[in-house]
Design an enzyme around this catalytic site. Structure first.
Site, PDB file in Angstrom:
ATOM      1  N   GLU A 168       0.831  -1.187   0.000  1.00  0.00           N
ATOM      2  CA  GLU A 168       0.000   0.000   0.000  1.00  0.00           C
ATOM      3  C   GLU A 168       0.868   1.239   0.000  1.00  0.00           C
ATOM      4  OE1 GLU A 168      -2.554  -0.484   3.349  1.00  0.00           O
ATOM      5  OE2 GLU A 168      -3.867  -1.864   2.275  1.00  0.00           O
ATOM      6  N   CYS A 188       3.657   8.577   1.262  1.00  0.00           N
ATOM      7  CA  CYS A 188       4.211   7.638   2.234  1.00  0.00           C
ATOM      8  C   CYS A 188       4.468   6.322   1.507  1.00  0.00           C
ATOM      9  CB  CYS A 188       3.195   7.472   3.361  1.00  0.00           C
ATOM     10  SG  CYS A 188       3.700   6.283   4.590  1.00  0.00           S
ATOM     11  N   CYS A 205       6.613  -6.668   7.503  1.00  0.00           N
ATOM     12  CA  CYS A 205       7.703  -6.179   8.352  1.00  0.00           C
ATOM     13  C   CYS A 205       8.075  -7.261   9.354  1.00  0.00           C
ATOM     14  CB  CYS A 205       7.244  -4.920   9.089  1.00  0.00           C
ATOM     15  SG  CYS A 205       8.571  -4.124  10.003  1.00  0.00           S
ATOM     16  N   CYS A 217       6.266  -4.254  16.246  1.00  0.00           N
ATOM     17  CA  CYS A 217       5.855  -3.173  17.147  1.00  0.00           C
ATOM     18  C   CYS A 217       4.391  -3.415  17.486  1.00  0.00           C
ATOM     19  CB  CYS A 217       6.038  -1.818  16.472  1.00  0.00           C
ATOM     20  SG  CYS A 217       7.740  -1.567  15.929  1.00  0.00           S
ATOM     21  N   CYS A 246       1.384  -1.461  15.972  1.00  0.00           N
ATOM     22  CA  CYS A 246       1.394  -1.255  14.525  1.00  0.00           C
ATOM     23  C   CYS A 246       0.691  -2.399  13.802  1.00  0.00           C
ATOM     24  CB  CYS A 246       2.830  -1.140  14.031  1.00  0.00           C
ATOM     25  SG  CYS A 246       2.949  -1.127  12.235  1.00  0.00           S
ATOM     26  N   CYS A 277      -1.306   6.248   9.844  1.00  0.00           N
ATOM     27  CA  CYS A 277      -0.071   5.605  10.279  1.00  0.00           C
ATOM     28  C   CYS A 277      -0.284   4.295  11.013  1.00  0.00           C
ATOM     29  CB  CYS A 277       0.615   6.541  11.247  1.00  0.00           C
ATOM     30  SG  CYS A 277       1.958   7.307  10.483  1.00  0.00           S
TER      31      CYS A 277
HETATM   32  S1  SF4 Z   1       6.074   0.472  13.220  1.00  0.00           S
HETATM   33 FE1  SF4 Z   1       5.230  -1.270  12.027  1.00  0.00          FE
HETATM   34  S2  SF4 Z   1       6.147  -1.124   9.983  1.00  0.00           S
HETATM   35 FE2  SF4 Z   1       7.363   0.202  11.372  1.00  0.00          FE
HETATM   36  S3  SF4 Z   1       9.022  -1.121  12.123  1.00  0.00           S
HETATM   37 FE3  SF4 Z   1       7.389  -1.334  13.622  1.00  0.00          FE
HETATM   38  S4  SF4 Z   1       6.182  -3.116  12.927  1.00  0.00           S
HETATM   39 FE4  SF4 Z   1       7.484  -2.480  11.204  1.00  0.00          FE
END
Ligand code: SF4
Length: 396
Positions: free
Chosen positions: A110, A123, A130, A134, A137, A370
Site C-alpha cells: 500500500e 508515504c 515487516c 511493534c 502497529c 499511520c
Molecule cells: S512500526 Fe510497524 S512497519 Fe514500522 S518497524 Fe514497527 S512493525 Fe514495522
C-alpha cells in the site's frame, strides 16, 4: 527474476524505476554500443522520470530503430493499481500489485498520498510486511514476505504521480484535495513510513532515493525525503553519509522497559544508544532536525512525567516531536489517549522549546493512517486468525 529470466518467460521487463546503472545494463543487453550508452541513458531518464511517458514512441529524440528495439525487449509498465480509495479529507490509498518475481503470488503493497494546501506527501513502503513486531502497529502483524527492490520503491512515486496527474500532459483528478499555489508540487515530500523497516533494506532504499532526488528527473530535494526507522542503530550513520536524507525515529516511549514492549527492536538497540546515534547524525543542525515520532497510547505512555522525561532525553539534539494520536485497527489492545491528555503532553513539550505538532489523523475512514498499512489479502488472513483465536478462547 532477472532481466534475462523475465525475457525468456515472455514478460517484457519494465524500465520504470531503474537506476542509471540499471538502464545502462538494460541498453547493453540489447546491443547498444558502449560509447552511446551514457547519452541514451540520459535520454531515457528524461522521458521516464521528467515526462513520465508510458510509450516508447513518445521518445521523439530517440532513433526510431532503437525505439522499436526497446519496445521489443522492454516495457514502460507500472505495477498494477488493484484498488484506489479516496478519503473524505483527500488522502488517497493505493493497493499496488507488484510484478511477479518468480513462482510466488505477486506481492501487494500500500502507498498513501496525503495532500495539504501547500504540500503533498507520499508515504512509501520499503518492504512487503515487516519483521519487527511493534505492538501498536498493524503492519507488524503481517509477516515479512520480502524486501522491495529499488525499482519497486521508485515505482510507487511514479504510480502516485500518474494517478494525481502530476506528469506533463496528464489531467489531475477532481475528486479530492490537491495542493495548490504557485510552484507547489503535487508530490513535494516523501516519507518512508509505509510498510517495513527501511534500514533493514538499506541498499535498495538508498538507490531509490538516488533516483527520486536526481535533478534531471523526479527531482525531489533530499531535505524533503524522510526515512523513518524504529531504531536500527548501526545503519543510522550510513543513512546520513550515503543517502543524506532527513531522519525520523519511531520513539514512542522514554523508558527501555516500555519501549522493549512497544518497539521490540529496543531490546537490541536501547534508547541510550539510539539517541547517541541521533546526536551524531551527519548533517544535523537546527535547520535539519530529527523528527521523533511518539504515538499517544491511553494510559501507556502519555503521562506528564513521560512528557518531561522526553524533553530531558532529547536535550541537545536538534529535534521536532510529532505526537501521533493512535489510530485503532481491528484487533488492537491499545486505545488513543484522550484529547485533554494529548494537549497537556503537547504543552509540556512545547514549553520546553520544541515544536510539537499533534499530527492530525488522516485518511482514518480508509484505514490509511499511520500504522494501519496492510495489504487486503493479509487483512483477510488476520481477520481469519482473530476469528480462530476467538473460537479457541470460546472453546477453551
Ligand atoms: S512500526 Fe510497524 S512497519 Fe514500522 S518497524 Fe514497527 S512493525 Fe514495522
Amino acid at each position: 527474476m532477472s532481466l534475462a529470466e523475465l525475457e525468456t518467460s515472455g514478460v517484457r521487463p519494465s524500465l520504470v524505476g531503474l537506476t542509471r546503472a540499471g538502464l545502462a545494463d538494460a541498453l547493453a543487453s540489447i546491443g547498444v554500443p558502449e560509447r552511446e550508452i551514457r547519452m541514451r541513458v540520459n535520454q531515457l531518464w528524461h522521458w521516464i522520470y521528467f515526462q513520465g511517458v508510458s510509450d516508447f514512441d513518445r521518445m521523439t529524440n530517440v532513433a526510431k530503430a532503437l525505439r522499436a528495439k526497446l519496445s521489443e525487449h522492454f516495457s514502460l509498465a507500472r505495477p498494477e493499481v488493484v484498488a484506489e480509495q479516496v478519503s473524505s479529507d483527500g488522502t488517497r490509498k493505493w493497493l499496488i500489485r507488484l510484478a511477479p518475481t518468480g513462482k510466488d503470488k505477486p506481492a501487494e503493497i500500500e502507498c498513501v498520498y496525503i495532500p495539504e494546501s501547500d504540500r503533498g506527501t507520499l508515504c512509501v513502503s520499503s518492504q512487503v510486511g515487516c519483521t519487527l513486531t511493534c505492538t501498536f502497529c498493524h503492519t507488524g502483524t503481517q509477516k515479512l514476505v520480502r524486501n522491495l527492490t529499488s525499482q519497486e520503491i521508485v515505482q510507487q512515486l511514479v504510480v502516485a504521480r500518474d494517478r494525481i496527474g502530476d506528469f506533463p500532459g496528464l489531467t489531475a483528478p477532481t475528486d479530492g484535495l490537491l495542493p495548490s499555489g504557485e510552484g507547489v508540487r503535487a508530490v513535494s515530500n516523501i516519507v518512508f513510513m509505509g510498510m517495513g523497516e527501511p534500514l533493514y533494506n538499506f541498499d535498495n532504499v538508498r538507490d531509490a532515493i538516488g533516483v527520486m532526488s536526481d535533478g534531471d528527473g523526479l527531482s525531489l530535494s533530499k531535505r524533503r525525503i524522510t526515512v523513518s526507522t524504529s531504531g536500527v542503530v548501526p545503519q543510522i550513520p550510513t543513512l546520513g553519509e550515503e543517502a543524506g536524507t532527513m531522519l525520523a525515529i519511531s520513539l514512542h516511549a522514554v523508558r527501555d522497559d516500555l519501549r522493549n514492549t512497544l518497539v521490540p527492536l529496543n531490546k537490541k538497540y536501547n534508547i541510550r544508544d539510539l539517541l547517541e546515534a541521533c546526536r551524531n547524525y551527519p548533517g544535523l543542525s537546527n535547520a535539519r532536525r530529527i523528527t521523533f515520532e511518539y504515538v499517544m497510547l491511553k494510559g501507556v505512555n502519555d503521562s506528564p512525567a513521560e512528557a518531561r522525561e522526553l524533553v530531558r532525553l532529547l536535550k541537545g539534539i536538534p529535534a521536532k516531536i510529532n505526537l501521533i494520536p493512535f489510530n485503532p485497527w481491528p484487533g488492537t489492545k491499545y486505545e488513543c489517549s484522550d484529547w485533554d491528555v494529548i494537549e497537556k503532553f503537547s504543552d509540556i513539550v512545547f514549553n520546553a522549546g520544541y515544536a510539537s505538532p499533534v499530527r492530525t489523523p488522516r485518511g482514518r475512514d480508509i484505514l490509511a493512517a499511520c500504522g494501519q498499512l496492510k495489504s487486503e489479502t493479509e487483512k483477510v488472513r488476520a481477520r481469519a486468525r482473530l476469528m480462530m483465536e476467538a473460537e479457541e478462547q470460546a472453546q477453551g
